[in-house]
Structure formats: C-alpha cells, structure tokens
Design a protein around this motif. Structure first.
Motif, PDB file in Angstrom:
ATOM      1  N   HIS A  47       0.845  -1.195   0.000  1.00 39.60           N
ATOM      2  CA  HIS A  47       0.000   0.000   0.000  1.00 39.60           C
ATOM      3  C   HIS A  47       0.878   1.241   0.000  1.00 39.60           C
ATOM      4  N   CYS A  48       0.491   2.228  -0.817  1.00 38.85           N
ATOM      5  CA  CYS A  48       1.193   3.507  -0.859  1.00 38.85           C
ATOM      6  C   CYS A  48       0.401   4.530  -0.054  1.00 38.85           C
ATOM      7  N   ALA A  49       1.021   5.073   0.984  1.00 37.19           N
ATOM      8  CA  ALA A  49       0.352   6.070   1.826  1.00 37.19           C
ATOM      9  C   ALA A  49       0.174   7.390   1.083  1.00 37.19           C
ATOM     10  N   SER A  50       1.021   7.679   0.094  1.00 37.43           N
ATOM     11  CA  SER A  50       0.931   8.944  -0.638  1.00 37.43           C
ATOM     12  C   SER A  50      -0.265   9.010  -1.580  1.00 37.43           C
ATOM     13  N   CYS A  51      -0.464   7.960  -2.355  1.00 39.67           N
ATOM     14  CA  CYS A  51      -1.546   8.003  -3.350  1.00 39.67           C
ATOM     15  C   CYS A  51      -2.649   6.979  -3.086  1.00 39.67           C
ATOM     16  N   SER A  52      -2.515   6.198  -2.039  1.00 38.41           N
ATOM     17  CA  SER A  52      -3.483   5.166  -1.632  1.00 38.41           C
ATOM     18  C   SER A  52      -3.593   3.999  -2.614  1.00 38.41           C
ATOM     19  N   GLU A  53      -2.614   3.854  -3.492  1.00 35.36           N
ATOM     20  CA  GLU A  53      -2.612   2.732  -4.434  1.00 35.36           C
ATOM     21  C   GLU A  53      -2.323   1.436  -3.675  1.00 35.36           C
ATOM     22  N   ASP A  54      -3.066   0.379  -4.025  1.00 34.97           N
ATOM     23  CA  ASP A  54      -2.812  -0.945  -3.479  1.00 34.97           C
ATOM     24  C   ASP A  54      -2.261  -1.819  -4.601  1.00 34.97           C
ATOM     25  N   LEU A  55      -1.152  -2.487  -4.324  1.00 38.22           N
ATOM     26  CA  LEU A  55      -0.526  -3.362  -5.308  1.00 38.22           C
ATOM     27  C   LEU A  55      -0.637  -4.800  -4.826  1.00 38.22           C
ATOM     28  N   LEU A  56      -1.182  -5.640  -5.693  1.00 40.89           N
ATOM     29  CA  LEU A  56      -1.434  -7.034  -5.350  1.00 40.89           C
ATOM     30  C   LEU A  56      -0.469  -7.946  -6.089  1.00 40.89           C
ATOM     31  N   ASP A  57       0.077  -8.933  -5.364  1.00 40.40           N
ATOM     32  CA  ASP A  57       0.892  -9.930  -6.034  1.00 40.40           C
ATOM     33  C   ASP A  57      -0.021 -11.060  -6.525  1.00 40.40           C
ATOM     34  N   HIS A  58       0.571 -12.068  -7.118  1.00 38.85           N
ATOM     35  CA  HIS A  58      -0.204 -13.173  -7.699  1.00 38.85           C
ATOM     36  C   HIS A  58      -1.071 -13.869  -6.651  1.00 38.85           C
ATOM     37  N   ASN A  59      -0.526 -14.154  -5.478  1.00 37.45           N
ATOM     38  CA  ASN A  59      -1.280 -14.846  -4.428  1.00 37.45           C
ATOM     39  C   ASN A  59      -2.474 -14.022  -3.954  1.00 37.45           C
ATOM     40  N   ALA A  60      -2.258 -12.733  -3.774  1.00 36.36           N
ATOM     41  CA  ALA A  60      -3.348 -11.858  -3.338  1.00 36.36           C
ATOM     42  C   ALA A  60      -4.440 -11.782  -4.408  1.00 36.36           C
ATOM     43  N   SER A  61      -4.019 -11.651  -5.653  1.00 34.63           N
ATOM     44  CA  SER A  61      -4.989 -11.580  -6.758  1.00 34.63           C
ATOM     45  C   SER A  61      -5.821 -12.853  -6.841  1.00 34.63           C
ATOM     46  N   GLU A  62      -5.183 -14.009  -6.671  1.00 31.62           N
ATOM     47  CA  GLU A  62      -5.916 -15.275  -6.721  1.00 31.62           C
ATOM     48  C   GLU A  62      -6.909 -15.401  -5.569  1.00 31.62           C
ATOM     49  N   ALA A  63      -6.499 -14.990  -4.371  1.00 34.33           N
ATOM     50  CA  ALA A  63      -7.395 -15.065  -3.210  1.00 34.33           C
ATOM     51  C   ALA A  63      -8.613 -14.167  -3.414  1.00 34.33           C
ATOM     52  N   ILE A  64      -8.398 -12.981  -3.935  1.00 43.12           N
ATOM     53  CA  ILE A  64      -9.488 -12.044  -4.176  1.00 43.12           C
ATOM     54  C   ILE A  64     -10.395 -12.561  -5.293  1.00 43.12           C
ATOM     55  N   SER A  65      -9.809 -13.126  -6.318  1.00 42.33           N
ATOM     56  CA  SER A  65     -10.582 -13.694  -7.425  1.00 42.33           C
ATOM     57  C   SER A  65     -11.461 -14.847  -6.940  1.00 42.33           C
ATOM     58  N   ARG A  66     -10.911 -15.734  -6.113  1.00 42.28           N
ATOM     59  CA  ARG A  66     -11.704 -16.847  -5.569  1.00 42.28           C
ATOM     60  C   ARG A  66     -12.872 -16.323  -4.731  1.00 42.28           C
ATOM     61  N   ALA A  67     -12.598 -15.318  -3.905  1.00 41.66           N
ATOM     62  CA  ALA A  67     -13.650 -14.741  -3.060  1.00 41.66           C
ATOM     63  C   ALA A  67     -14.715 -14.043  -3.915  1.00 41.66           C
ATOM     64  N   HIS A  68     -14.280 -13.382  -4.990  1.00 39.55           N
ATOM     65  CA  HIS A  68     -15.205 -12.692  -5.888  1.00 39.55           C
ATOM     66  C   HIS A  68     -16.142 -13.707  -6.552  1.00 39.55           C
ATOM     67  N   ARG A  69     -15.570 -14.804  -7.077  1.00 32.25           N
ATOM     68  CA  ARG A  69     -16.391 -15.853  -7.684  1.00 32.25           C
ATOM     69  C   ARG A  69     -17.388 -16.412  -6.678  1.00 32.25           C
ATOM     70  N   ALA A  70     -16.913 -16.651  -5.458  1.00 32.65           N
ATOM     71  CA  ALA A  70     -17.786 -17.197  -4.410  1.00 32.65           C
ATOM     72  C   ALA A  70     -18.925 -16.226  -4.105  1.00 32.65           C
ATOM     73  N   ALA A  71     -18.622 -14.929  -4.047  1.00 30.22           N
ATOM     74  CA  ALA A  71     -19.651 -13.923  -3.767  1.00 30.22           C
ATOM     75  C   ALA A  71     -20.696 -13.881  -4.884  1.00 30.22           C
ATOM     76  N   LEU A  72     -20.259 -14.134  -6.116  1.00 29.79           N
ATOM     77  CA  LEU A  72     -21.178 -14.157  -7.260  1.00 29.79           C
ATOM     78  C   LEU A  72     -21.851 -15.517  -7.417  1.00 29.79           C
ATOM     79  N   ARG A  73     -21.444 -16.459  -6.571  1.00 28.61           N
ATOM     80  CA  ARG A  73     -21.965 -17.833  -6.591  1.00 28.61           C
ATOM     81  C   ARG A  73     -21.695 -18.530  -7.918  1.00 28.61           C
ATOM     82  N   LEU A  74     -20.493 -18.278  -8.464  1.00 28.01           N
ATOM     83  CA  LEU A  74     -20.054 -18.925  -9.695  1.00 28.01           C
ATOM     84  C   LEU A  74     -19.156 -20.109  -9.353  1.00 28.01           C
ATOM     85  N   LEU A  75     -19.128 -21.099 -10.235  1.00 28.49           N
ATOM     86  CA  LEU A  75     -18.187 -22.198 -10.066  1.00 28.49           C
ATOM     87  C   LEU A  75     -16.769 -21.642 -10.067  1.00 28.49           C
TER      88      LEU A  75
END
Length: 158
Positions: A47-75
């Motif tokens: 996280h950048c305190a100056s511009c509030s940008e959040d940078l995600l690595d591969h593991n973080a992106s995958e975890a968020i993607s899995r949670a997003h699919r689950a929230a949408l109730r997709l396989l």
C-alpha cells in the motif's frame, strides 16, 4: 540513469510501499447487480500512503478472485476443471461440446477470467445426462454428421 528505490510506488513515483496483511476490501458488483463490499481475510499486499494505491501480487490476486467468484456464486476454476475431468474430456473437446473458444475456456479453468452467469448455469447442467446427450447431438449436427437436431416441434397457439 539513477537507480530507482525498490519501495517506491510505481503509480505515483513518490510514496513508499508498505507491506500490509489483513482483510482486503474492495467494491464489486454483487450477484443481484448492486454494488457490494467484498472483504477477503488474510491477504498480503503493498500500500502507498501517498496516493493510496494498493498493489497485489499473484497470491493476493488469486485469493481475491476466488472470493469474488464465491460472492457471485459462480463455479470456481477448480470446479470447472473437475466438471471437465468427470466428463473425461480434454479442454479442446470441452470447447467443441460447449461451442466456445479454447482461450475462453482455458481462462475459466485457470481462474484468470470469470464465466458469465449464463455459462455458469450451462456448466452446472452438464451433470444431467440428457443435457450432455443433447449437446453432443448439437455438436454432431453442427459438424454435419447428424441429419437433424430433433423431431419436429408442434406450434401451439395460446
């Protein structure tokens, strides 16, 4: 050329990136089409305190993607792969059966893209033997190896 400091934010070029671990929150479109907050526990990101940008690595992106699919109730990607494996098909055969491109299907299985709600339902229906039979008949018809799709349907007026 001066060396760039490793912790400098690539978005603003000014702020230092700090490592954050915890619940990552982001706004998504929910299954009902309305905005909702997706909260994903135990994620590590920068996280950048100056511009509030959040940078995600591969593991973080995958975890968020899995949670997003689950929230949408997709396989999930693993479930899509499992459907194909239960049917004993290669990705190419699955694409031919579904009538979609190989890249599209591959992206669903790898988790880089989400299938639509319509295709999610379609994939779930593959567990019904009659649906699989009908799709195979359509595939044969499209390839020219079947004379017709089905018996004539009678039009019934209201």
């Amino acid at each position: 050329m001066p060396k760039r400091k490793h912790n400098v934010c690539p978005a603003c070029g000014v702020g230092d990136l700090e490592k954050v671990t915890g619940e990552f929150k982001t706004q998504i479109e929910g299954p009902d089409g309305h905005s909702m907050i997706l909260a994903v526990p135990d994620v590590t990101w920068r996280h950048c305190a100056s511009c509030s940008e959040d940078l995600l690595d591969h593991n973080a992106s995958e975890a968020i993607s899995r949670a997003h699919r689950a929230a949408l109730r997709l396989l999930g990607a693993e479930e899509i792969r499992s459907v194909r494996q239960r049917l004993g098909k290669t990705q190419a055969q699955m694409c031919e059966l579904l009538g979609i491109g190989e890249k599209t299907y591959s992206r669903w299985e790898s988790g880089t893209h989400f299938q639509s709600e319509a295709f999610d339902r379609y994939l779930r229906l593959l567990q019904v033997p009659e649906v699989l039979d009908a799709l195979n008949e359509i595939r044969r018809y499209k390839q020219g190896s079947a004379e017709s799709l089905a018996p004539e349907f009678e039009y019934v007026e209201d």
